[in-house]
Write a protein that holds these residues in place. Structure first.
Motif, PDB file in Angstrom:
ATOM      1  N   GLY A 107       0.833  -1.202   0.000  1.00  0.00           N
ATOM      2  CA  GLY A 107       0.000   0.000   0.000  1.00  0.00           C
ATOM      3  C   GLY A 107       0.863   1.245   0.000  1.00  0.00           C
ATOM      4  O   GLY A 107       2.096   1.168   0.136  1.00  0.00           O
ATOM      5  N   LEU A 108       0.203   2.383  -0.151  1.00  0.00           N
ATOM      6  CA  LEU A 108       0.896   3.672  -0.189  1.00  0.00           C
ATOM      7  C   LEU A 108       0.175   4.625   0.747  1.00  0.00           C
ATOM      8  O   LEU A 108      -1.052   4.765   0.689  1.00  0.00           O
ATOM      9  CB  LEU A 108       0.883   4.236  -1.611  1.00  0.00           C
ATOM     10  CG  LEU A 108       1.740   5.470  -1.863  1.00  0.00           C
ATOM     11  CD1 LEU A 108       3.220   5.087  -1.884  1.00  0.00           C
ATOM     12  CD2 LEU A 108       1.365   6.117  -3.186  1.00  0.00           C
ATOM     13  N   CYS A 109       0.950   5.290   1.616  1.00  0.00           N
ATOM     14  CA  CYS A 109       0.394   6.274   2.544  1.00  0.00           C
ATOM     15  C   CYS A 109       1.290   7.504   2.508  1.00  0.00           C
ATOM     16  O   CYS A 109       2.428   7.473   2.977  1.00  0.00           O
ATOM     17  CB  CYS A 109       0.324   5.699   3.956  1.00  0.00           C
ATOM     18  SG  CYS A 109      -0.408   6.822   5.176  1.00  0.00           S
ATOM     19  N   PRO A 131      -2.792  -1.120  -5.018  1.00  0.00           N
ATOM     20  CA  PRO A 131      -4.255  -1.141  -4.996  1.00  0.00           C
ATOM     21  C   PRO A 131      -4.844  -0.293  -3.877  1.00  0.00           C
ATOM     22  O   PRO A 131      -6.003   0.123  -3.969  1.00  0.00           O
ATOM     23  CB  PRO A 131      -4.583  -2.626  -4.796  1.00  0.00           C
ATOM     24  CG  PRO A 131      -3.341  -3.229  -4.221  1.00  0.00           C
ATOM     25  CD  PRO A 131      -2.200  -2.447  -4.775  1.00  0.00           C
ATOM     26  N   THR A 132      -4.045  -0.039  -2.849  1.00  0.00           N
ATOM     27  CA  THR A 132      -4.491   0.806  -1.741  1.00  0.00           C
ATOM     28  C   THR A 132      -3.609   2.049  -1.679  1.00  0.00           C
ATOM     29  O   THR A 132      -2.383   1.936  -1.540  1.00  0.00           O
ATOM     30  CB  THR A 132      -4.408   0.061  -0.395  1.00  0.00           C
ATOM     31  OG1 THR A 132      -5.226  -1.106  -0.446  1.00  0.00           O
ATOM     32  CG2 THR A 132      -4.874   0.955   0.747  1.00  0.00           C
ATOM     33  N   ARG A 154      -5.963  -1.142   7.136  1.00  0.00           N
ATOM     34  CA  ARG A 154      -7.297  -1.757   7.105  1.00  0.00           C
ATOM     35  C   ARG A 154      -7.732  -2.063   5.676  1.00  0.00           C
ATOM     36  O   ARG A 154      -8.267  -3.135   5.389  1.00  0.00           O
ATOM     37  CB  ARG A 154      -8.324  -0.836   7.783  1.00  0.00           C
ATOM     38  CG  ARG A 154      -8.239  -0.797   9.294  1.00  0.00           C
ATOM     39  CD  ARG A 154      -9.465  -0.139   9.893  1.00  0.00           C
ATOM     40  NE  ARG A 154      -9.648   1.237   9.434  1.00  0.00           N
ATOM     41  CZ  ARG A 154      -9.117   2.296  10.030  1.00  0.00           C
ATOM     42  NH1 ARG A 154      -8.353   2.137  11.103  1.00  0.00           N
ATOM     43  NH2 ARG A 154      -9.333   3.514   9.574  1.00  0.00           N
ATOM     44  N   GLU A 155      -7.521  -1.114   4.773  1.00  0.00           N
ATOM     45  CA  GLU A 155      -7.926  -1.319   3.385  1.00  0.00           C
ATOM     46  C   GLU A 155      -7.136  -2.445   2.730  1.00  0.00           C
ATOM     47  O   GLU A 155      -7.654  -3.152   1.852  1.00  0.00           O
ATOM     48  CB  GLU A 155      -7.768  -0.031   2.581  1.00  0.00           C
ATOM     49  CG  GLU A 155      -8.806   1.028   2.895  1.00  0.00           C
ATOM     50  CD  GLU A 155      -8.825   2.140   1.866  1.00  0.00           C
ATOM     51  OE1 GLU A 155      -8.419   1.895   0.704  1.00  0.00           O
ATOM     52  OE2 GLU A 155      -9.240   3.255   2.220  1.00  0.00           O
ATOM     53  N   MET A 156      -5.900  -2.628   3.136  1.00  0.00           N
ATOM     54  CA  MET A 156      -5.085  -3.699   2.573  1.00  0.00           C
ATOM     55  C   MET A 156      -5.557  -5.071   3.036  1.00  0.00           C
ATOM     56  O   MET A 156      -5.326  -6.069   2.356  1.00  0.00           O
ATOM     57  CB  MET A 156      -3.615  -3.491   2.952  1.00  0.00           C
ATOM     58  CG  MET A 156      -2.956  -2.316   2.266  1.00  0.00           C
ATOM     59  SD  MET A 156      -1.351  -1.895   2.993  1.00  0.00           S
ATOM     60  CE  MET A 156      -0.397  -3.389   2.665  1.00  0.00           C
TER      61      MET A 156
END
Length: 219
Positions: A107-109, A131-132, A154-156
Motif C-alpha cells: 500500500g501507499l500512505c 491497490p491501496t 485496514r484497506e489492505m
C-alpha cells in the motif's frame, strides 16, 4: 502474509525539483523571487498546506488565512500534474516487482494530495503495484497522525505491515500506529539516522525485499 506500506516523496521518488518549480511559479504569481531547492526540500513532509505556510514565512508574507488559501490553490494548480522533474530512486521498480512476485500486500500512505499522487504513479507505471493508496487529502488527518497509516492497513486487509519512509514524520507516524518502521536514508530526513526509531535502515531499495524475507515483525 505481512504487508508493506510505502511513503512516496523522499522514499520512492525524489520529487523535490518539481515541488520547487511549483513553489517558484506560485511565488512568481505574487511577483516574488523563488526560494532555493534546498530550502524547499527542507519544507517537504507535512503536506502541501504546511509547505505553503513555510514558504510564506520564508518570504515574509503575513500569516493570513485568506492569503494562504489563495496561494495553496495556486500551488496545487501547478502541482496536480508535476512529474517531469521527478525521478524514481534507484531500485524502486525492481523492489516493487520483487514484492509482487512474493505475493506481499503493498500500500501507499503519503501526505501528497491524492491527485498528484496518482499522476506520478501513472507517470512511472507504478499504479498497478498500489491497490491501496491514502493521500494527504484522503482523510481529515495527515501523518504523523496515525489515522492515515491505520486506514491504509485496514484497506489492505492484512493484520500487520511494515511502514517504509524517509523522515521524522514517517518515523513518528509508524511509532504512533504501533507499526514497524524501515528507514530509507537517502530522502528528506533532517535528523541523524540513529535518532529515529527504526527496525531497518537502508540506502538502496534493492536491500528491502531481502530484509523483509528474514524479518520477524515485533508489532
Amino acid at each position: 502474509m505481512s504487508g508493506v506500506i510505502f511513503d512516496l516523496d523522499g522514499t520512492l521518488i525524489d520529487s523535490a525539483p518539481d515541488i520547487h518549480r511549483c513553489a517558484a511559479l506560485m511565488l512568481a504569481d505574487e511577483g516574488l523571487d523563488p526560494l532555493t531547492l534546498p530550502q524547499i526540500r527542507s519544507f517537504i513532509g507535512n503536506g502541501a498546506p504546511v509547505l505553503v505556510r513555510r514558504v510564506m514565512a520564508a518570504v515574509a508574507l503575513p500569516d493570513d488565512p485568506a492569503l494562504h488559501a489563495r496561494l495553496l490553490a495556486r500551488f496545487l494548480e501547478h502541482y496536480e500534474t508535476a512529474v517531469t522533474l521527478t525521478r524514481l530512486y534507484d531500485g524502486v521498480a525492481a523492489c516493487l516487482e520483487d514484492l509482487a512476485a512474493a505475493g506481499r500486500p503493498v500500500g501507499l500512505c503519503t501526505n501528497k494530495p491524492i491527485g498528484p499522487t496518482r499522476a506520478v504513479l501513472a507517470h512511472f507505471g507504478l499504479a498497478q503495484h498500489f491497490p491501496t493508496v491514502i493521500g494527504g487529502d484522503s482523510l481529515p488527518q495527515r501523518k504523523p497522525d496515525p489515522a492515515p497509516l491505520l486506514a491504509c492497513l485496514r484497506e489492505m486487509g492484512c493484520g500487520k505491515a511494515v511502514f517504509v519512509g524517509d523522515s521524522e514524520v514517517d518515523a513518528e507516524c509508524a511509532a504512533r500506529a504501533g507499526m514497524d518502521f524501515a528507514l530509507f536514508t537517502e530522502g528528506y530526513r533532517k535528523a541523524p539516522v540513529d535518532t529515529l526509531p527504526h527496525a531497518f535502515a537502508f540506502s538502496h531499495h534493492g536491500e528491502l525485499e531481502g530484509w523483509l524475507r528474514e524479518y520477524t515483525f515485533i508489532s
